[in-house]
Design an enzyme around this catalytic site. Structure first.
Site, PDB file in Angstrom:
ATOM      1  N   ASN A   1       8.216   1.999  -3.423  1.00  0.00           N
ATOM      2  CA  ASN A   1       7.179   2.986  -3.088  1.00  0.00           C
ATOM      3  C   ASN A   1       7.752   4.127  -2.247  1.00  0.00           C
ATOM      4  O   ASN A   1       7.358   5.283  -2.415  1.00  0.00           O
ATOM      5  CB  ASN A   1       6.009   2.305  -2.376  1.00  0.00           C
ATOM      6  CG  ASN A   1       5.102   1.594  -3.356  1.00  0.00           C
ATOM      7  OD1 ASN A   1       4.370   2.224  -4.108  1.00  0.00           O
ATOM      8  ND2 ASN A   1       5.183   0.267  -3.381  1.00  0.00           N
TER       9      ASN A   1
ATOM     10  N   ASN B   1      -1.774   2.422   4.041  1.00  0.00           N
ATOM     11  CA  ASN B   1      -1.025   1.266   3.557  1.00  0.00           C
ATOM     12  C   ASN B   1      -1.259   1.114   2.065  1.00  0.00           C
ATOM     13  O   ASN B   1      -2.308   1.510   1.556  1.00  0.00           O
ATOM     14  CB  ASN B   1      -1.520   0.004   4.282  1.00  0.00           C
ATOM     15  CG  ASN B   1      -0.802  -1.252   3.837  1.00  0.00           C
ATOM     16  OD1 ASN B   1       0.435  -1.258   3.697  1.00  0.00           O
ATOM     17  ND2 ASN B   1      -1.544  -2.320   3.602  1.00  0.00           N
TER      18      ASN B   1
ATOM     19  N   HIS C   1      -1.489  -1.894  -0.838  1.00  0.00           N
ATOM     20  CA  HIS C   1      -1.633  -3.355  -0.955  1.00  0.00           C
ATOM     21  C   HIS C   1      -1.815  -3.711  -2.424  1.00  0.00           C
ATOM     22  O   HIS C   1      -2.585  -3.046  -3.123  1.00  0.00           O
ATOM     23  CB  HIS C   1      -2.830  -3.842  -0.129  1.00  0.00           C
ATOM     24  CG  HIS C   1      -2.990  -5.320  -0.157  1.00  0.00           C
ATOM     25  ND1 HIS C   1      -2.151  -6.168   0.549  1.00  0.00           N
ATOM     26  CD2 HIS C   1      -3.852  -6.119  -0.837  1.00  0.00           C
ATOM     27  CE1 HIS C   1      -2.513  -7.423   0.316  1.00  0.00           C
ATOM     28  NE2 HIS C   1      -3.532  -7.420  -0.526  1.00  0.00           N
TER      29      HIS C   1
HETATM   30  C1  GAR Z   1       4.415  -3.484  -2.846  1.00  0.00           C
HETATM   31  O1  GAR Z   1       4.022  -4.134  -4.022  1.00  0.00           O
HETATM   32  C2  GAR Z   1       3.271  -3.388  -1.868  1.00  0.00           C
HETATM   33  O2  GAR Z   1       2.027  -3.287  -2.503  1.00  0.00           O
HETATM   34  C3  GAR Z   1       3.386  -4.686  -1.118  1.00  0.00           C
HETATM   35  O3  GAR Z   1       4.763  -4.897  -0.972  1.00  0.00           O
HETATM   36  C4  GAR Z   1       5.437  -4.326  -2.084  1.00  0.00           C
HETATM   37  C5  GAR Z   1       6.595  -3.504  -1.556  1.00  0.00           C
HETATM   38  O4  GAR Z   1       7.378  -3.031  -2.598  1.00  0.00           O
HETATM   39  N1  GAR Z   1       2.740  -4.593   0.165  1.00  0.00           N
HETATM   40  C6  GAR Z   1       2.027  -5.585   0.703  1.00  0.00           C
HETATM   41  O5  GAR Z   1       1.922  -6.678   0.188  1.00  0.00           O
HETATM   42  C7  GAR Z   1       1.384  -5.258   2.029  1.00  0.00           C
HETATM   43  N2  GAR Z   1       0.331  -6.165   2.336  1.00  0.00           N
HETATM   44  P1  GAR Z   1       8.448  -1.874  -2.332  1.00  0.00           P
HETATM   45  O6  GAR Z   1       9.255  -2.274  -1.106  1.00  0.00           O
HETATM   46  O7  GAR Z   1       9.303  -1.890  -3.581  1.00  0.00           O
HETATM   47  O8  GAR Z   1       7.702  -0.581  -2.148  1.00  0.00           O
END
Ligand code: GAR
Length: 221
Positions: free
Chosen positions: A16, A109, A111
């Site tokens: 992200n 955030n 999620h």
């Molecule tokens: C993402 O899928 C995000 O939605 C999740 O962690 C991942 C990070 O991916 N976040 C959560 O679960 C927060 N509660 P990334 O490091 O590749 O962006």
């Protein structure tokens, strides 16, 4: 054009973060990343930041005696870099009430569920076990309660019969990468405001009127 200054907080892969980096590379995009903060030394997102030539700081929470000291350090880093909007992008550590309130309506955030369903971890596994027809992802302003706060944007993703947690995660993350830069754009351009526990769009025509049905009804194309 004045660009909104973003501080992106990560703990891991940083896909992200990468979508935000890519969006900000367009000079017409109304935001720029001024600092990336990771609480984990092994976060691949730190390499993404470095490759993009962005300042990145690792603040290992394990090296602090208590949460307040860790969060004060992070807060000061964000302030020192002129951050106007904090973007939690896979930041996997709960933040205390004081920190969250200091950034009230200035911290968002992402999620991997259609909040308020499936707060917490293992969202894909739980959605598959429950047999729900739609999973998805949510961008929301952060409030002290975990995975809570005014919702800015969501993507609903139909669950396929042969989905595994991995295939569902891949598809949902594809949508995360679409909606995160858009949500930041809405905030940066003043398209949204927070009213109570809701996010209001100045232009109501931005909200689609058509629903999504799964499985497809036989009498509809
Ligand atoms: C993402 O899928 C995000 O939605 C999740 O962690 C991942 C990070 O991916 N976040 C959560 O679960 C927060 N509660 P990334 O490091 O590749 O962006």
């Amino acid at each position: 054009m004045r660009r909104l200054k973003l501080g992106v907080m990560i703990s891991g892969n940083g896909s992200n973060l990468q979508t935000l980096i890519d969006a900000c590379e367009n000079p017409d995009y109304p935001a720029e990343i001024t600092i990336v903060v990771s609480n984990r030394p092994d976060a691949f997102g730190l390499e993404r930041a470095e490759s993009a030539g962005l300042p990145a700081i690792m603040v290992d929470h394990k090296t602090f005696d208590n949460r307040t000291d860790f969060e004060d350090t992070v807060h000061n880093i964000l302030k020192d870099h002129g951050v106007q909007l904090v973007c939690l992008a896979g930041f996997m550590r709960l933040l205390g009430t004081d920190f969250v309130n200091r950034w009230k309506d200035r911290m968002i955030n992402i999620h991997p569920s259609l909040l308020p369903s499936y707060k917490g971890l293992n969202t894909y596994v739980r959605a598959l076990e429950d047999g729900v027809r739609f999973a998805g992802c949510t961008i929301h302003y952060v409030r002290p309660e975990m995975d809570n706060g005014p919702i800015i944007m969501q993507a609903a993703v139909p669950i396929a019969q042969d989905d595994t947690p991995e295939t569902l995660a891949t598809r949902i993350q594809g949508y995360e990468h679409k909606i995160y830069p858009e949500a930041v754009r809405y905030i940066a351009t003043g398209a949204v405001r927070v009213s109570g526990n809701k996010v209001i769009f100045g232009d109501p025509t931005m909200i689609p009127s058509k629903g999504l049905i799964s499985p497809k009804p036989s009498n509809l194309s």
